[in-house]
Design a protein around this motif. Sequence first.
Motif, PDB file in Angstrom:
ATOM      1  N   UNK A 163       0.826  -1.203   0.000  1.00 20.37           N
ATOM      2  CA  UNK A 163       0.000   0.000   0.000  1.00 20.37           C
ATOM      3  C   UNK A 163       0.861   1.255   0.000  1.00 20.37           C
ATOM      4  N   UNK A 164       1.948   1.244   0.747  1.00 23.72           N
ATOM      5  CA  UNK A 164       2.880   2.375   0.803  1.00 23.72           C
ATOM      6  C   UNK A 164       3.423   2.694  -0.587  1.00 23.72           C
ATOM      7  N   UNK A 165       3.789   1.636  -1.317  1.00 24.69           N
ATOM      8  CA  UNK A 165       4.324   1.828  -2.670  1.00 24.69           C
ATOM      9  C   UNK A 165       3.211   2.245  -3.634  1.00 24.69           C
ATOM     10  N   UNK A 166       2.099   1.536  -3.595  1.00 23.10           N
ATOM     11  CA  UNK A 166       1.016   1.797  -4.544  1.00 23.10           C
ATOM     12  C   UNK A 166       0.488   3.233  -4.438  1.00 23.10           C
TER      13      UNK A 166
ATOM     14  N   UNK B 255       7.009   1.786  10.570  1.00 21.74           N
ATOM     15  CA  UNK B 255       7.576   3.124  10.405  1.00 21.74           C
ATOM     16  C   UNK B 255       8.490   3.061   9.191  1.00 21.74           C
ATOM     17  N   UNK B 256       8.067   3.690   8.099  1.00 19.80           N
ATOM     18  CA  UNK B 256       8.763   3.551   6.823  1.00 19.80           C
ATOM     19  C   UNK B 256       9.309   4.909   6.380  1.00 19.80           C
ATOM     20  N   UNK B 257      10.588   4.923   5.969  1.00 21.38           N
ATOM     21  CA  UNK B 257      11.168   6.145   5.418  1.00 21.38           C
ATOM     22  C   UNK B 257      12.300   6.732   6.232  1.00 21.38           C
ATOM     23  N   UNK B 258      12.794   5.989   7.218  1.00 23.62           N
ATOM     24  CA  UNK B 258      13.916   6.474   8.020  1.00 23.62           C
ATOM     25  C   UNK B 258      14.856   5.317   8.328  1.00 23.62           C
TER      26      UNK B 258
ATOM     27  N   UNK C  61      13.804  -4.638  11.292  1.00 24.64           N
ATOM     28  CA  UNK C  61      14.001  -3.678  10.197  1.00 24.64           C
ATOM     29  C   UNK C  61      14.036  -4.408   8.865  1.00 24.64           C
ATOM     30  N   UNK C  62      13.506  -3.746   7.826  1.00 26.56           N
ATOM     31  CA  UNK C  62      13.531  -4.294   6.477  1.00 26.56           C
ATOM     32  C   UNK C  62      14.001  -3.195   5.525  1.00 26.56           C
ATOM     33  N   UNK C  63      15.230  -3.375   5.004  1.00 27.34           N
ATOM     34  CA  UNK C  63      15.839  -2.336   4.178  1.00 27.34           C
ATOM     35  C   UNK C  63      15.679  -2.564   2.686  1.00 27.34           C
ATOM     36  N   UNK C  64      15.151  -3.713   2.280  1.00 26.95           N
ATOM     37  CA  UNK C  64      15.005  -3.948   0.848  1.00 26.95           C
ATOM     38  C   UNK C  64      13.580  -4.214   0.406  1.00 26.95           C
ATOM     39  N   UNK C  65      12.664  -4.350   1.348  1.00 28.09           N
ATOM     40  CA  UNK C  65      11.304  -4.757   1.023  1.00 28.09           C
ATOM     41  C   UNK C  65      10.589  -3.748   0.132  1.00 28.09           C
ATOM     42  N   UNK C  66      10.658  -2.475   0.454  1.00 26.44           N
ATOM     43  CA  UNK C  66       9.958  -1.450  -0.323  1.00 26.44           C
ATOM     44  C   UNK C  66      10.461  -1.437  -1.760  1.00 26.44           C
ATOM     45  N   UNK C  67      11.768  -1.542  -1.923  1.00 29.38           N
ATOM     46  CA  UNK C  67      12.348  -1.557  -3.270  1.00 29.38           C
ATOM     47  C   UNK C  67      11.941  -2.825  -4.021  1.00 29.38           C
TER      48      UNK C  67
ATOM     49  N   UNK D 197       8.723  -2.494  -5.823  1.00 29.72           N
ATOM     50  CA  UNK D 197       8.617  -1.461  -6.844  1.00 29.72           C
ATOM     51  C   UNK D 197       8.707  -0.044  -6.340  1.00 29.72           C
ATOM     52  N   UNK D 198       9.050   0.142  -5.071  1.00 28.35           N
ATOM     53  CA  UNK D 198       9.158   1.478  -4.509  1.00 28.35           C
ATOM     54  C   UNK D 198      10.585   1.972  -4.459  1.00 28.35           C
ATOM     55  N   UNK D 199      10.807   3.130  -3.845  1.00 29.87           N
ATOM     56  CA  UNK D 199      12.157   3.696  -3.728  1.00 29.87           C
ATOM     57  C   UNK D 199      12.969   2.932  -2.682  1.00 29.87           C
ATOM     58  N   UNK D 200      14.207   3.291  -2.529  1.00 34.12           N
ATOM     59  CA  UNK D 200      15.092   2.622  -1.570  1.00 34.12           C
ATOM     60  C   UNK D 200      14.831   3.141  -0.162  1.00 34.12           C
TER      61      UNK D 200
END
Length: 422
Positions: free
Chosen positions: A89-92, A132-135, A288-294, A297-300
């Motif tokens: 949802x964050x990416x979409x 908490x996504x983006x930091x 923590x998940x540092x690669x999931x968003x990417x 299909x989302x940013x790093x």
Amino acid sequence: MNISVPRGTEDLLPENTKQWQVVEEALKGLAHTYHYDEIRTPMFERTELFQRGVGDTTDIVQKEMYTFEDRGGRSLTLRPEGTASVARSYVQHKMHGNADQPTKLYYLGPMFRYERPQQGRTRQFTQFGIEAIGSADPAIDAEVIAFAMDCYQVLGLKSLKLVLNSLGDKESREAHRQALVEHFKPYQEELCSDCQMRLEQNPLRLLDCKVDRDHPTMSSAPSILEYLNDYSSQYFEEVKKHLDAMGISYVVDETLVRGLDYYTHTAFEIMSEAEGFGSITTLSGGGRYNGLIQDLGGPENSGIGFALSIERLLMALKAEGIDLETGQTLDCFVITMGDEAKYTASSLVYKLRKAGFRTDQDYLDKKMKAQFKAADRYKAKYAIIIGEDEVNNGVANVKNLVEGEQKTIELDKIIEQLETSV
């Protein structure tokens, strides 16, 4: 033919849901305090989301998912956990473009896993979780861990143990991966079939195996902490410093790996040490998940979160002998005598409810004594008695069931009087 609930599910009856409501409101209140907003995602998603997000080599994906084809031939899965759906949802919805970052979200709802039902573990269970996504600040890791601990402490739990580990970044994990392969390879044939496969696909998962956990090679396996590069090691130290500053106690467990493939760096679990809680002591976990968003299909952008089972939280409360105050009482119970009184009561009950008073009345033509007993069972604060004389005079007898005082009040002034008393 009697039809019962499917195995691994349960009905929550009113006497149970009252406790659930207290717990849910406490958790939502914490989310408000920590500045997390609610997100609600579908209960089923495209199967690919969990294959990519959770990991093909996990037990969840390989053994536990409820997957089906819809009428269009699309493969869908009842969500087994919440993070992948929130990340999708964050990416979409391009939440990374919002002005306020990090994006801080919480969710509460049913999840589904096909596993052997046992106490505190059902096939449909309820999770509360945050993301908490983006930091990539270690301070947000500590915040999430503090939030997780507060979820139990705010309800009075004390027999808790916080366990930490670092899984490192990609470079650190690859170095550790090679060390694990070299360590376990000579004993591959002695391991269970799942672990033999994991050794080739994701050897870190061997450390989380329930079948081979007593195999001698497990206790001597190389520790991830020995393979952390400078960045990963420093990151872990910073997380611990923030926890130390908050006064939150923890134990470092180098064997803690968690059950999902997307974790990097910080991983943690909270356990119950209450006597009689059971052999499976884990209450909740996250990381923590540092690669999931990417990967979706989302940013790093990196994130961190945790999830807890409401069922297991309630088990821990029971183990520590904590009774939740449900506060489920009636403001008013209307007692009637005679047919005309019933019509007056229907009108009064309706007006009381419109005014915000939790109100009920007898619908079984019980005698007055039985109606008073019902009022006591409902823990009503006031009994409002209406008979033929009261109807003719436009009044009702209002009895304070706590103090025993009784007054005769005009019907059109009862709400006004109660508003100054309740």
